[in-house]
Design a protein around this motif. Structure first.
Motif, PDB file in Angstrom:
ATOM      1  N   ALA A 441      -4.318  58.205  13.371  1.00 10.98           N
ATOM      2  CA  ALA A 441      -4.438  58.943  12.117  1.00 10.98           C
ATOM      3  C   ALA A 441      -5.073  60.309  12.368  1.00 10.98           C
ATOM      4  CB  ALA A 441      -5.279  58.151  11.115  1.00 10.98           C
ATOM      5  N   SER A 442      -5.848  60.405  13.430  1.00  5.34           N
ATOM      6  CA  SER A 442      -6.517  61.654  13.790  1.00  5.34           C
ATOM      7  C   SER A 442      -5.644  62.445  14.765  1.00  5.34           C
ATOM      8  CB  SER A 442      -7.868  61.347  14.438  1.00  5.34           C
ATOM      9  OG  SER A 442      -7.667  60.672  15.669  1.00  5.34           O
ATOM     10  N   GLY A 443      -6.181  63.530  15.282  1.00  6.93           N
ATOM     11  CA  GLY A 443      -5.458  64.327  16.267  1.00  6.93           C
ATOM     12  C   GLY A 443      -5.716  63.884  17.690  1.00  6.93           C
ATOM     13  N   ARG A 444      -6.176  62.670  17.878  1.00  2.69           N
ATOM     14  CA  ARG A 444      -6.504  62.179  19.217  1.00  2.69           C
ATOM     15  C   ARG A 444      -5.267  62.192  20.110  1.00  2.69           C
ATOM     16  NH1 ARG A 444     -10.066  56.699  20.337  1.00  2.69           N
ATOM     17  NH2 ARG A 444     -10.240  56.951  22.604  1.00  2.69           N
ATOM     18  N   ARG A 445      -5.435  62.569  21.380  1.00  2.00           N
ATOM     19  CA  ARG A 445      -4.307  62.711  22.301  1.00  2.00           C
ATOM     20  C   ARG A 445      -4.176  61.556  23.282  1.00  2.00           C
ATOM     21  NH1 ARG A 445      -0.776  65.237  20.276  1.00  2.00           N
ATOM     22  NH2 ARG A 445       0.185  65.551  22.321  1.00  2.00           N
ATOM     23  N   THR A 446      -5.107  60.629  23.276  1.00  2.00           N
ATOM     24  CA  THR A 446      -5.062  59.499  24.206  1.00  2.00           C
ATOM     25  C   THR A 446      -3.927  58.544  23.853  1.00  2.00           C
ATOM     26  OG1 THR A 446      -7.457  59.613  24.361  1.00  2.00           O
ATOM     27  CG2 THR A 446      -6.419  57.619  25.219  1.00  2.00           C
ATOM     28  N   ALA A 447      -3.238  58.055  24.866  1.00  2.00           N
ATOM     29  CA  ALA A 447      -2.296  56.947  24.685  1.00  2.00           C
ATOM     30  C   ALA A 447      -3.030  55.664  25.039  1.00  2.00           C
ATOM     31  CB  ALA A 447      -1.080  57.129  25.587  1.00  2.00           C
ATOM     32  N   LEU A 448      -2.956  54.674  24.173  1.00  2.00           N
ATOM     33  CA  LEU A 448      -3.750  53.453  24.343  1.00  2.00           C
ATOM     34  C   LEU A 448      -2.887  52.228  24.084  1.00  2.00           C
ATOM     35  CD1 LEU A 448      -6.600  52.143  24.707  1.00  2.00           C
ATOM     36  CD2 LEU A 448      -6.857  52.328  22.220  1.00  2.00           C
ATOM     37  N   LEU A 449      -2.896  51.296  25.036  1.00  2.00           N
ATOM     38  CA  LEU A 449      -2.192  50.023  24.864  1.00  2.00           C
ATOM     39  C   LEU A 449      -3.227  48.937  24.652  1.00  2.00           C
ATOM     40  CD1 LEU A 449       0.492  48.453  24.886  1.00  2.00           C
ATOM     41  CD2 LEU A 449       0.178  48.147  27.362  1.00  2.00           C
ATOM     42  N   VAL A 450      -3.186  48.294  23.496  1.00  2.00           N
ATOM     43  CA  VAL A 450      -4.169  47.295  23.100  1.00  2.00           C
ATOM     44  C   VAL A 450      -3.575  45.903  23.292  1.00  2.00           C
ATOM     45  CG1 VAL A 450      -5.720  46.532  21.265  1.00  2.00           C
ATOM     46  CG2 VAL A 450      -5.018  48.931  21.377  1.00  2.00           C
ATOM     47  N   ARG A 451      -4.306  45.038  23.979  1.00  2.00           N
ATOM     48  CA  ARG A 451      -3.868  43.660  24.187  1.00  2.00           C
ATOM     49  C   ARG A 451      -3.905  42.886  22.872  1.00  2.00           C
ATOM     50  NH1 ARG A 451      -7.469  41.692  29.323  1.00  2.00           N
ATOM     51  NH2 ARG A 451      -8.302  40.398  27.651  1.00  2.00           N
ATOM     52  N   PRO A 452      -3.224  41.752  22.794  1.00  2.00           N
ATOM     53  CA  PRO A 452      -3.257  40.955  21.557  1.00  2.00           C
ATOM     54  C   PRO A 452      -4.648  40.478  21.152  1.00  2.00           C
ATOM     55  CG  PRO A 452      -1.387  40.301  22.901  1.00  2.00           C
ATOM     56  CD  PRO A 452      -2.202  41.245  23.731  1.00  2.00           C
ATOM     57  N   ASP A 453      -5.600  40.426  22.106  1.00  2.00           N
ATOM     58  CA  ASP A 453      -6.957  40.000  21.756  1.00  2.00           C
ATOM     59  C   ASP A 453      -7.872  41.176  21.441  1.00  2.00           C
ATOM     60  OD1 ASP A 453      -7.133  40.977  24.330  1.00  2.00           O
ATOM     61  OD2 ASP A 453      -8.163  39.240  25.173  1.00  2.00           O
ATOM     62  N   GLY A 454      -7.297  42.389  21.305  1.00  2.00           N
ATOM     63  CA  GLY A 454      -8.078  43.526  20.850  1.00  2.00           C
ATOM     64  C   GLY A 454      -8.836  44.275  21.931  1.00  2.00           C
ATOM     65  N   TYR A 455      -8.479  44.060  23.198  1.00  2.00           N
ATOM     66  CA  TYR A 455      -9.089  44.806  24.295  1.00  2.00           C
ATOM     67  C   TYR A 455      -8.055  45.764  24.887  1.00  2.00           C
ATOM     68  CZ  TYR A 455     -13.082  41.698  24.026  1.00  2.00           C
ATOM     69  OH  TYR A 455     -14.183  41.020  23.570  1.00  2.00           O
ATOM     70  N   ALA A 456      -8.542  46.865  25.435  1.00  2.00           N
ATOM     71  CA  ALA A 456      -7.640  47.870  25.986  1.00  2.00           C
ATOM     72  C   ALA A 456      -7.050  47.381  27.306  1.00  2.00           C
ATOM     73  CB  ALA A 456      -8.384  49.180  26.206  1.00  2.00           C
ATOM     74  N   ALA A 457      -5.716  47.337  27.383  1.00  2.00           N
ATOM     75  CA  ALA A 457      -5.043  46.978  28.630  1.00  2.00           C
ATOM     76  C   ALA A 457      -4.856  48.195  29.519  1.00  2.00           C
ATOM     77  CB  ALA A 457      -3.683  46.351  28.324  1.00  2.00           C
ATOM     78  N   TRP A 458      -4.554  49.324  28.878  1.00  2.00           N
ATOM     79  CA  TRP A 458      -4.223  50.549  29.623  1.00  2.00           C
ATOM     80  C   TRP A 458      -4.457  51.741  28.715  1.00  2.00           C
ATOM     81  CZ3 TRP A 458      -0.540  54.127  28.115  1.00  2.00           C
ATOM     82  CH2 TRP A 458      -0.200  55.124  29.045  1.00  2.00           C
ATOM     83  N   ALA A 459      -4.807  52.869  29.304  1.00  2.00           N
ATOM     84  CA  ALA A 459      -4.964  54.096  28.531  1.00  2.00           C
ATOM     85  C   ALA A 459      -4.707  55.283  29.436  1.00  2.00           C
ATOM     86  CB  ALA A 459      -6.371  54.192  27.924  1.00  2.00           C
TER      87      ALA A 459
END
Length: 477
Positions: A441-459
């Motif tokens: 929703a913001s102007g953040r530029r990070t790409a983030l992949l979130v696991r099904p349990d709510g933890y970051a898998a990759w960024a």
């Protein structure tokens, strides 16, 4: 290979796991030796922020918030009270709600998703080989049967038959013996939602069920007797008066019990195709209310991994990360809950001095307070990340708002990964049932992949399409 999973035990841990597997399309059978009934004789009474976030990702948190009672301050020992309103979570409080309400919600979800429940059915034997697991069971009429499965999960409590069947020890010790428990009516309503105090040799805790009854837990160091020693309400009243100054006019006990509190942890949470979760893997004192919460997070960690491997979307080695991620958390919970109860019951001058010093540190040193709150509520734990991974990998992802007004934990519903990108991204794979693509929703530029349990898998700090596609192929399949 038979793609079925057998879950032994239908407490909160087993129910959340069964619901996750069934939602992912994995055939799951739950074995429960008790009759089909949600008992009102609950031991767990609180949900912390991280468990509520996991329930939110399953569309259950709001209904539990409606039947529970929020508490924004928690007294631990002495004069130490922690303020939960500073938590960086949608759930910046503790929710006082009996375990049976949590079980009702999780059971309904699992049944609606298609999980098969077999009540009054006891596991009597287990054998496994490279191709699967065979479980021997005895049904309600005494009939015996052999069930085959790809994997078995023991969520069957401290006296786990699954743990025994695979030969795992359960090392540890009893920390407190002769703890008394009673569910009673009170003529006088306590001034606080959770009432807890330690005075001299006595400890007492009172929490409401919400149906007029209250749970009372007490301990008197000077009265150390066996668990099978008879218990009457007069003894519960006496301990409560010693610790709290009065017994609140307690009467009409519908249940009383005497038990001991252990600290134990299995050395491994996996033996071949068999896994342990919840109290089958770890037990600790009730101090801090972390038991049910830790088990729910075990299930949330394991469920999507089993579904990914059974569905052919991930290699079998993914299942090894369950031990790597959850065993250290279980060990940390044992230490923190044990520390709380030991400091609460401190008598020797050096332990009283330690308690006073720790209280001062947590009152005045913000980083120490944040770390303690993170451990207590579960939001502070991170998982190991590969060497060279982005700083966000393995961290809990907070529930931020996405473009369009939705939230990450709403997008996680259905057991999917969530890719959050700064620009529109069209997934080139056949992952629609396992992946939701969202934008910040913001102007953040990070790409983030979130696991099904709510933890970051990759960024990644830049959203290069080739890098995103490589991450999706590696983690989502």
């Amino acid at each position: 290979m038979n793609g079925t999973v057998i879950v032994v035990g239908s407490g909160p841990t087993g129910l959340l796991l069964a619901g996750d597997l069934a939602t992912a399309g994995v055939p799951v059978t739950v074995l429960e030796k008790r009759p089909r009934k949600i008992s009102n004789l609950s031991r767990a009474f609180v949900l912390h922020a991280r468990a509520l976030e996991q329930l939110d990702a399953r569309a259950l948190a709001d209904e539990l918030e409606a039947v529970g009672q929020p508490l924004d301050r928690l007294r631990l020992f002495g004069r130490l009270t922690v303020d939960l309103t500073t938590l960086p979570s949608r759930f910046n409080h503790l929710l006082v709600v009996p375990q049976y309400e949590v079980e009702k919600a999780l059971l309904r979800r699992a049944v609606e998703a298609g999980a098969d429940f077999r009540y009054e059915t006891e596991m009597t034997g287990l054998a496994q080989d490279a191709d699967g697991v065979t479980v021997e069971v005895r049904g309600p009429g005494g009939e015996t049967e052999a069930l085959g499965a790809a994997y078995v999960v023991g969520a069957d409590g401290m006296r786990s038959a699954v743990r025994d069947a695979v030969g795992l020890p359960f090392p540890g010790c009893s920390v407190i013996r002769s703890v008394v428990l009673a569910d009673v009516l009170l003529d006088e309503k306590p001034e606080t939602l959770l009432t807890v105090a330690t005075v001299g040799d006595a400890f007492a805790f009172i929490a409401p069920f919400g149906d007029g009854y209250y749970r009372v837990i007490g301990w008197n160091r000077a009265h150390d007797v066996a668990d099978d020693e008879p218990l009457d309400l007069d003894e519960v009243r006496e301990i409560t008066r010693l610790a709290l100054g009065r017994d609140f006019g307690m009467r009409d006990a519908r249940w009383m019990s005497r038990f001991h509190s252990d600290e134990r942890q299995a050395p491994a949470y996996r033996v071949g195709r068999v896994f342990l979760a919840g109290d089958a893997a770890h037990v600790h004192t009730p101090a801090g209310g972390q038991g049910m919460n830790t088990g729910l997070q075990d299930a949330a960690n394991l469920g999507w991994k089993l579904a990914a491997v059974i569905g052919g979307h991930a290699p079998g080695a993914l299942l090894d990360t369950y031990q790597a991620e959850r065993h250290p958390v279980g060990r940390s919970v044992l230490r923190s809950s044990g520390g709380i109860v030991r400091l609460a019951m401190a008598k020797r001058p050096w332990t009283l001095a330690l308690r006073a010093a720790l209280t001062t540190v947590l009152d005045h040193v913000a980083p120490a307070r944040r770390k303690a709150l993170g451990q207590l509520t579960g939001i502070g734990y991170t998982y190991p990340a590969p060497r060279g991974a982005h700083r966000l990998a393995g961290t809990r992802v907070p529930d931020v708002t996405l473009a369009g007004g939705g939230r990450i934990y709403e997008a996680l519903r259905g057991g999917r990964f969530v890719l959050i990108a700064p620009e529109p991204y069209e997934d080139q794979g056949t992952r629609k049932d396992r992946l939701a693509v969202e934008r910040w929703a913001s102007g953040r530029r990070t790409a983030l992949l979130v696991r099904p349990d709510g933890y970051a898998a990759w960024a990644a700090d830049t959203a290069e399409p080739a890098a995103i596609e490589a991450a999706l192929a590696e983690y989502v399949g």
